[in-house]
Design a protein around this motif. Structure first.
Motif, PDB file in Angstrom:
ATOM      1  N   SER A 234       2.659   9.916  -6.102  1.00 50.56           N
ATOM      2  CA  SER A 234       1.821  10.147  -4.866  1.00 50.56           C
ATOM      3  C   SER A 234       1.982  11.343  -3.873  1.00 50.56           C
ATOM      4  O   SER A 234       3.150  12.068  -4.072  1.00 50.56           O
ATOM      5  CB  SER A 234       1.958   9.087  -3.921  1.00 50.56           C
ATOM      6  N   ASN A 268      -2.981   9.422   1.489  1.00 53.27           N
ATOM      7  CA  ASN A 268      -2.829   9.365  -0.092  1.00 53.27           C
ATOM      8  C   ASN A 268      -3.965  10.314  -0.654  1.00 53.27           C
ATOM      9  O   ASN A 268      -5.165   9.847  -0.586  1.00 53.27           O
ATOM     10  CB  ASN A 268      -3.378   7.903  -0.516  1.00 53.27           C
ATOM     11  N   LYS A 320      -3.219   3.159  -7.549  1.00 51.99           N
ATOM     12  CA  LYS A 320      -3.284   4.710  -7.251  1.00 51.99           C
ATOM     13  C   LYS A 320      -3.979   5.098  -5.938  1.00 51.99           C
ATOM     14  O   LYS A 320      -3.579   6.132  -5.379  1.00 51.99           O
ATOM     15  CB  LYS A 320      -4.014   5.455  -8.702  1.00 51.99           C
ATOM     16  N   MET A 323      -2.796   0.783  -2.082  1.00 47.72           N
ATOM     17  CA  MET A 323      -1.575  -0.116  -2.152  1.00 47.72           C
ATOM     18  C   MET A 323      -1.867  -1.530  -2.072  1.00 47.72           C
ATOM     19  O   MET A 323      -2.744  -1.801  -0.982  1.00 47.72           O
ATOM     20  CB  MET A 323      -0.388   0.301  -1.141  1.00 47.72           C
ATOM     21  N   LYS A 324      -1.162  -2.385  -2.757  1.00 49.94           N
ATOM     22  CA  LYS A 324      -1.427  -3.711  -2.435  1.00 49.94           C
ATOM     23  C   LYS A 324      -0.838  -4.241  -1.226  1.00 49.94           C
ATOM     24  O   LYS A 324       0.146  -3.615  -0.741  1.00 49.94           O
ATOM     25  CB  LYS A 324      -1.115  -4.613  -3.754  1.00 49.94           C
ATOM     26  N   GLU A 325      -1.430  -5.270  -0.727  1.00 52.03           N
ATOM     27  CA  GLU A 325      -1.016  -5.856   0.731  1.00 52.03           C
ATOM     28  C   GLU A 325       0.423  -6.483   0.413  1.00 52.03           C
ATOM     29  O   GLU A 325       0.633  -7.091  -0.545  1.00 52.03           O
ATOM     30  CB  GLU A 325      -1.991  -6.682   1.212  1.00 52.03           C
ATOM     31  N   THR A 326       1.369  -6.259   1.371  1.00 49.79           N
ATOM     32  CA  THR A 326       2.661  -7.160   1.153  1.00 49.79           C
ATOM     33  C   THR A 326       2.419  -8.424   1.620  1.00 49.79           C
ATOM     34  O   THR A 326       1.869  -8.933   2.430  1.00 49.79           O
ATOM     35  CB  THR A 326       3.728  -6.322   1.864  1.00 49.79           C
TER      36      THR A 326
ATOM     37  N   ASP B  84       8.927  -5.096   0.898  1.00 51.59           N
ATOM     38  CA  ASP B  84       7.762  -4.234   0.451  1.00 51.59           C
ATOM     39  C   ASP B  84       7.195  -3.514   1.649  1.00 51.59           C
ATOM     40  O   ASP B  84       6.707  -3.955   2.826  1.00 51.59           O
ATOM     41  CB  ASP B  84       6.676  -5.344   0.130  1.00 51.59           C
ATOM     42  N   LEU B  85       7.442  -2.229   1.815  1.00 52.13           N
ATOM     43  CA  LEU B  85       6.947  -1.571   2.890  1.00 52.13           C
ATOM     44  C   LEU B  85       5.606  -0.499   2.786  1.00 52.13           C
ATOM     45  O   LEU B  85       5.370  -0.462   1.420  1.00 52.13           O
ATOM     46  CB  LEU B  85       8.059  -0.523   3.331  1.00 52.13           C
ATOM     47  N   TYR B  86       5.219  -0.093   3.438  1.00 53.47           N
ATOM     48  CA  TYR B  86       4.002   0.779   3.417  1.00 53.47           C
ATOM     49  C   TYR B  86       4.382   2.167   3.077  1.00 53.47           C
ATOM     50  O   TYR B  86       4.950   2.948   4.037  1.00 53.47           O
ATOM     51  CB  TYR B  86       2.972   0.710   4.321  1.00 53.47           C
ATOM     52  N   PRO B  87       4.238   2.589   2.001  1.00 59.60           N
ATOM     53  CA  PRO B  87       4.606   3.893   1.659  1.00 59.60           C
ATOM     54  C   PRO B  87       4.074   5.137   2.081  1.00 59.60           C
ATOM     55  O   PRO B  87       4.678   6.126   2.172  1.00 59.60           O
ATOM     56  CB  PRO B  87       4.069   3.977   0.027  1.00 59.60           C
ATOM     57  N   TYR B  88       2.841   5.004   2.748  1.00 58.23           N
ATOM     58  CA  TYR B  88       2.318   6.265   3.322  1.00 58.23           C
ATOM     59  C   TYR B  88       2.290   6.145   5.148  1.00 58.23           C
ATOM     60  O   TYR B  88       1.948   6.837   5.662  1.00 58.23           O
ATOM     61  CB  TYR B  88       0.754   6.047   3.236  1.00 58.23           C
ATOM     62  N   ASN B 128       7.706   6.410   0.870  1.00 59.46           N
ATOM     63  CA  ASN B 128       7.664   6.550  -0.504  1.00 59.46           C
ATOM     64  C   ASN B 128       8.759   7.664  -0.929  1.00 59.46           C
ATOM     65  O   ASN B 128       8.831   7.484  -2.211  1.00 59.46           O
ATOM     66  CB  ASN B 128       6.134   6.761  -0.921  1.00 59.46           C
TER      67      ASN B 128
END
Lengths: 448, 242
Positions: A234, A268, A320, A323-326, B84-88, B128
């Motif tokens: 990414s 992204n 890709k 992202m899936k939700e946590t 589980d964090l937000y990569p962006y 990320n």
């Protein structure tokens, strides 16, 4: 049975048994409904072709065979470049010193997995053909299956008989399969165009290619390294827009979630690139339609825009791009359903607004009457709102499983379209009830 | 205060937590230990709402988890082992987002956490790029945002470097002194023994023992065993528990 194959098959069984009885029953019932529905429609269609258009049985079977081959050929590069690198089982196993047969089995499992799904989807076509044309077609299909099995077995035997260095074994197989299928696709279509398709020519082409590539692929170290499939990293480059630069006018309750969504999209690069390329291709197609099929422009712009929206938002379920939700986010943080759904909805609506603007410009350039333009924009808007809302709900319901969410999305869209066209009033009403039901379930995710 | 009454969590083929009742008081750091499969994670997941199907009651202060779910979400902070964090988002943005969701002004707290956890060099990088340890730090910092009355940490400190561990311990001790309830689950018995004032031991889903530090000292003096040895013998022969 080969141990690798045994454990992969067992995984499937375990997964099936792990599902609750209700879910298993639902899957079986839905499968039967869809299978019967499509088979029924296709039987009717094939009978019409056979009865009224004087199409021979061989002609019909050739069409089906071509369709099947086209699916296999087109899906091969996609599987190679997109799906292979994502197979965790393949990546994990490639680290172990596998025997040749085990490596080959592993590779075959992951290679054939998606094509089997595609072929399974095509089974209503075969069933309908058998029902329309009788036992002759059954024999024809059996012949095709046996030939495929024989050829696949032959290929496996030749490959397994070669000595391969274990460290590169997976990539060598990758390259071989890829080159082989691309070449086969070329031979297949060439023979179709120039020799009007004969099984014999295809069969010979298959064998020649097998021998040709099998003799060469192992010495191509530099090629192996160059085409080694990798998961795209990414983006590391950040856009200049940050969390703190958004206007304060955004309501406080949805602000953090809305900004999170927008930033996740913008940063992204894969997703942004997808949006731009999709719109660009769409624009080119529409311009070509306007030039060459001027009279169909109105129909084409409605249908293609709907297709663009459907296809584009199916990527919402691909990690890709999105992202899936946590779990933590949905279940632990003090977030309410309306905050979450509104932020998802409006962050994606920006792209819809852009598409609507492009449609408006194209229709104005084409010179369509204002009433018709409003009509087209209205249809697209309604469909977009439906898609966005469905996506929002499904993403909440299957927040930790994007793949299932993706299947559910396509299922719902196809269901709605089929129902609406088949049963004009009942279809939309049933769809409405489904949306209400989904709304209820997704709301419950936050309340439990 | 967290009160758990007769909590039972059943999975299709196993009872993960079996009729556990416990009360976690204000101002105390509790350690939760147990062997693998003891039910620690299930217990914590039920507390924070990640498991919704269970028998029994869970209360945060006077609020019941089954009836006042949304209120309860504002009453605790939670940091899991695998965040589980937000990569962006950047680390800084993530913490500000959590502060905005919790509707607290946490600018000064975020700055302090940035320096406590040694995040200065990576705070403006996308998540990320972060290592597992960095992610754990951000997750832990997020759990501390707004200083919630209850803090639940599930193996959340495993990836911390010694300086961050030291600072985390000070933060937790300060919070406990200010009347916060803290539950810390860990496999590292030394950490639990050094950081916590009371230790809860779960085994096979059951509450095996609950010790204060004084009781542990007493056991050491009586048996001549350190806490790890006592823990092993207790898990293998539960009748030795108090």
């Amino acid at each position: 049975m080969n141990a690798i194959l045994k454990y992969h098959v067992r995984q499937l069984f375990n997964y099936w048994h792990h599902l609750k009885f209700r879910i298993r029953a639902e899957i079986i019932i839905l499968f039967i409904i869809f299978y019967s529905f499509f088979t029924d429609k296709l039987v009717f269609y094939f009978n019409q072709i056979l009865d009224y258009q004087d199409t021979s049985l061989t002609g019909l079977s050739t069409i089906v065979l071509h369709l099947l081959m086209l699916i296999v050929i087109l899906s091969t590069p996609f599987i190679y470049f997109n799906l292979f690198p994502r197979q965790k089982g393949l990546t994990n196993l490639s680290l172990y010193p596998l025997k040749k047969s085990e490596a080959l089995t592993t590779l075959m499992i992951y290679f054939v997995k998606y094509q089997i799904i595609i072929i399974l989807i095509a089974t209503p076509v075969f069933t309908a053909l058998m029902l329309s044309t009788g036992p002759l077609m059954l024999l024809y299909i059996l012949f095709l299956l046996c030939s495929s099995l024989f050829l696949s077995g032959l290929m496996v035997l030749i490959l397994a008989s070669k000595y391969l260095s274990r460290s590169r074994i997976f990539y060598q197989y990758f390259l071989f399969f890829f080159l082989y299928f691309v070449s086969f696709a070329i031979v297949y279509w060439t023979t179709y165009l120039f020799f009007y398709y004969t099984i014999l020519v295809i069969f010979c082409g298959w064998i020649v290619l097998l021998r040709y590539w099998n003799a060469r692929w192992q010495s191509w170290d530099h090629v192996l390294n160059r085409y080694r499939p990798v998961v795209q990293k990414s983006t590391q480059n950040m856009s200049k827009l940050t969390y703190f630069q958004f206007p304060s006018a955004i309501p406080k309750t949805v602000r953090p979630l809305f900004i999170k969504e927008i930033l996740s999209h913008i940063r992204n690069k894969n997703y942004m690139r997808l949006k731009i390329i999709s719109l660009f291709i769409y624009l080119i197609i529409m311009i070509l339609v306007d030039i060459f099929y001027h009279e169909y422009f109105t129909t084409a712009i409605s249908l293609l825009t709907i297709l663009l929206i459907w296809e584009h938002y199916s990527h919402q379920f691909n990690e890709k791009y999105v992202m899936k939700e946590t779990r933590f986010f949905i279940k632990v943080l003090p977030i309410k359903f309306y905050q979450y759904s509104l932020s998802k909805f409006f962050s994606e609506f920006l792209y819809i607004a852009l598409i609507l603007f492009v449609v408006l410009i194209l229709t104005l350039i084409h010179g369509i009457a204002l009433f018709k333009i409003l009509n087209i924009l209205g249809i697209i808007t309604i469909f977009s709102l439906f898609v966005l809302y469905i996506i929002t709900l499904i993403r909440i319901i299957f927040y930790d499983n994007p793949r299932v969410a993706g299947y559910a999305y396509h299922f719902l869209i196809i269901f709605t379209v089929v129902m609406s066209f088949s049963f004009y009033l009942v279809g939309p009403i049933v769809t409405l009830f489904i949306i209400i039901y989904l709304h209820f379930i997704s709301n419950r995710q936050f309340a439990r | 205060m967290i009160k758990v009454s007769n909590l039972t969590i059943r999975y299709p083929e196993v009872v993960a937590v079996d009729n556990v009742s416990i009360q976690l008081k204000e101002g105390i750091i509790y350690g939760l230990v147990g062997p693998n499969g003891a039910g620690k994670s299930s217990f914590i997941k039920a507390l924070v709402g990640l498991i919704a199907e269970y028998d029994g009651d869970i209360y945060f202060d006077e609020f019941s988890r089954s009836k006042d779910r949304h209120i309860i979400k504002s009453l605790f902070g939670y940091a899991p082992e695998d965040p589980d964090l937000y990569p962006y988002l950047t680390g800084k943005e993530y913490l500000h987002m959590i502060a905005d969701i919790r509707q607290v002004d946490a600018n000064s707290q975020i700055k302090a956490l940035q320096s406590d956890f040694g995040l200065d060099n990576v705070f403006d990088d996308l998540i990320n790029r972060y290592s597992h340890g960095m992610r754990q730090k951000i997750s832990f910092a997020a759990a501390l945002i707004g200083e919630p009355k209850n803090l639940i940490l599930d193996e959340a400190l495993n990836g911390f470097d010694p300086i961050s561990q030291y600072n985390s311990k000070n933060i937790l001790l300060t919070l406990a002194r200010n009347g916060h309830t803290i539950l810390l689950s860990s496999h590292v018995l030394e950490l639990v023994e050094n950081w916590c004032q009371e230790i809860i031991i779960l085994n096979e889903g059951k509450l095996l023992a609950e010790y204060t530090l004084e009781q542990i000292e007493d056991i050491k003096a009586r048996t001549g065993k350190d806490f790890s040895e006592h823990f092993v013998s207790l898990v293998q022969r539960p009748s030795e528990g108090l």
